[in-house]
Design a protein around this motif. Structure first.
Motif, PDB file in Angstrom:
ATOM      1  N   UNK A  77      24.230  10.514  -4.298  1.00  8.38           N
ATOM      2  CA  UNK A  77      24.826   9.539  -5.205  1.00  8.38           C
ATOM      3  C   UNK A  77      24.001   8.261  -5.101  1.00  8.38           C
ATOM      4  N   UNK A  78      23.521   7.780  -6.253  1.00  3.10           N
ATOM      5  CA  UNK A  78      22.703   6.573  -6.315  1.00  3.10           C
ATOM      6  C   UNK A  78      23.575   5.387  -6.682  1.00  3.10           C
ATOM      7  N   UNK A  79      23.281   4.225  -6.096  1.00  6.97           N
ATOM      8  CA  UNK A  79      24.083   3.023  -6.314  1.00  6.97           C
ATOM      9  C   UNK A  79      23.179   1.849  -6.684  1.00  6.97           C
ATOM     10  N   UNK A  80      23.687   0.945  -7.501  1.00  6.08           N
ATOM     11  CA  UNK A  80      22.921  -0.225  -7.929  1.00  6.08           C
ATOM     12  C   UNK A  80      23.037  -1.395  -6.956  1.00  6.08           C
ATOM     13  N   UNK A  86      28.686   0.155  -5.964  1.00  4.41           N
ATOM     14  CA  UNK A  86      28.690  -0.148  -7.395  1.00  4.41           C
ATOM     15  C   UNK A  86      27.856   0.822  -8.225  1.00  4.41           C
ATOM     16  N   UNK A  87      28.388   1.174  -9.376  1.00  7.71           N
ATOM     17  CA  UNK A  87      27.722   1.994 -10.386  1.00  7.71           C
ATOM     18  C   UNK A  87      27.056   3.233  -9.802  1.00  7.71           C
ATOM     19  N   UNK A 100      17.642   3.126 -11.918  1.00  8.72           N
ATOM     20  CA  UNK A 100      17.353   2.035 -10.986  1.00  8.72           C
ATOM     21  C   UNK A 100      18.449   1.963  -9.926  1.00  8.72           C
ATOM     22  N   UNK A 101      18.060   2.046  -8.647  1.00  7.86           N
ATOM     23  CA  UNK A 101      19.056   2.049  -7.572  1.00  7.86           C
ATOM     24  C   UNK A 101      18.534   1.302  -6.355  1.00  7.86           C
ATOM     25  N   UNK A 102      19.491   0.809  -5.549  1.00  5.87           N
ATOM     26  CA  UNK A 102      19.177   0.079  -4.316  1.00  5.87           C
ATOM     27  C   UNK A 102      19.619   0.817  -3.062  1.00  5.87           C
ATOM     28  N   UNK A 103      20.555   1.757  -3.223  1.00  4.39           N
ATOM     29  CA  UNK A 103      21.034   2.523  -2.067  1.00  4.39           C
ATOM     30  C   UNK A 103      21.453   3.910  -2.532  1.00  4.39           C
ATOM     31  N   UNK A 104      21.645   4.792  -1.564  1.00  7.64           N
ATOM     32  CA  UNK A 104      22.058   6.167  -1.875  1.00  7.64           C
ATOM     33  C   UNK A 104      22.856   6.750  -0.720  1.00  7.64           C
ATOM     34  N   UNK A 105      23.616   7.790  -1.047  1.00  2.49           N
ATOM     35  CA  UNK A 105      24.411   8.489  -0.033  1.00  2.49           C
ATOM     36  C   UNK A 105      24.470   9.973  -0.421  1.00  2.49           C
ATOM     37  N   UNK A 106      24.243  10.851   0.558  1.00  7.42           N
ATOM     38  CA  UNK A 106      24.383  12.281   0.330  1.00  7.42           C
ATOM     39  C   UNK A 106      25.798  12.712   0.671  1.00  7.42           C
ATOM     40  N   UNK A 107      26.378  13.507  -0.199  1.00  9.47           N
ATOM     41  CA  UNK A 107      27.750  13.978   0.001  1.00  9.47           C
ATOM     42  C   UNK A 107      27.822  15.485  -0.110  1.00  9.47           C
TER      43      UNK A 107
END
Length: 107
Positions: A77-80, A86-87, A100-107
């Motif tokens: 999951x990519x986040x802004x 967010x988003x 465009x993303x600043x952080x991510x998390x694997x689920x």
């Protein structure tokens, strides 16, 4: 003889509990990472990769990420924002996306 039997029974129970806990710990360890490689391109055009990324942990990218290729067995999951809040934009295993993303998390 009664005390000896009780000591043996206690020792066997302790050994069984230790084996059970060790087995659960190994099973937990096996599921804390996705299998495969996560590729992303940053704003400067640099190609990055993460092998067997950690599950359920928010990760920051060094510069703004622009695209990803998720070659793992988990959804990323990519986040802004920088706190994975967010988003959100999910990317399923085997998929690629420009985002465009600043952080991510694997689920």
């Amino acid at each position: 003889m009664h005390r000896f039997t009780r000591t043996i029974t206690t020792a066997v129970a302790a050994l069984a509990a230790t084996m059970l806990l060790s087995g659960q710990a190994m099973a937990t360890t096996a599921t804390t990472n996705a299998s495969g490689t996560f590729y992303y391109t940053d704003l400067l055009g640099g190609n990055q990769q993460v092998v067997d990324p950690e599950l359920n942990s928010c990760k920051l990218v060094s510069t703004l990420g622009t695209s990803v290729s998720n070659q793992t067995d988990a959804t990323v999951v990519l986040y802004t924002d920088t706190s994975c809040a967010l988003l959100a934009n999910p990317v399923s295993p085997g998929s690629s996306i420009t985002f465009l993303f600043k952080s991510y998390r694997f689920v």
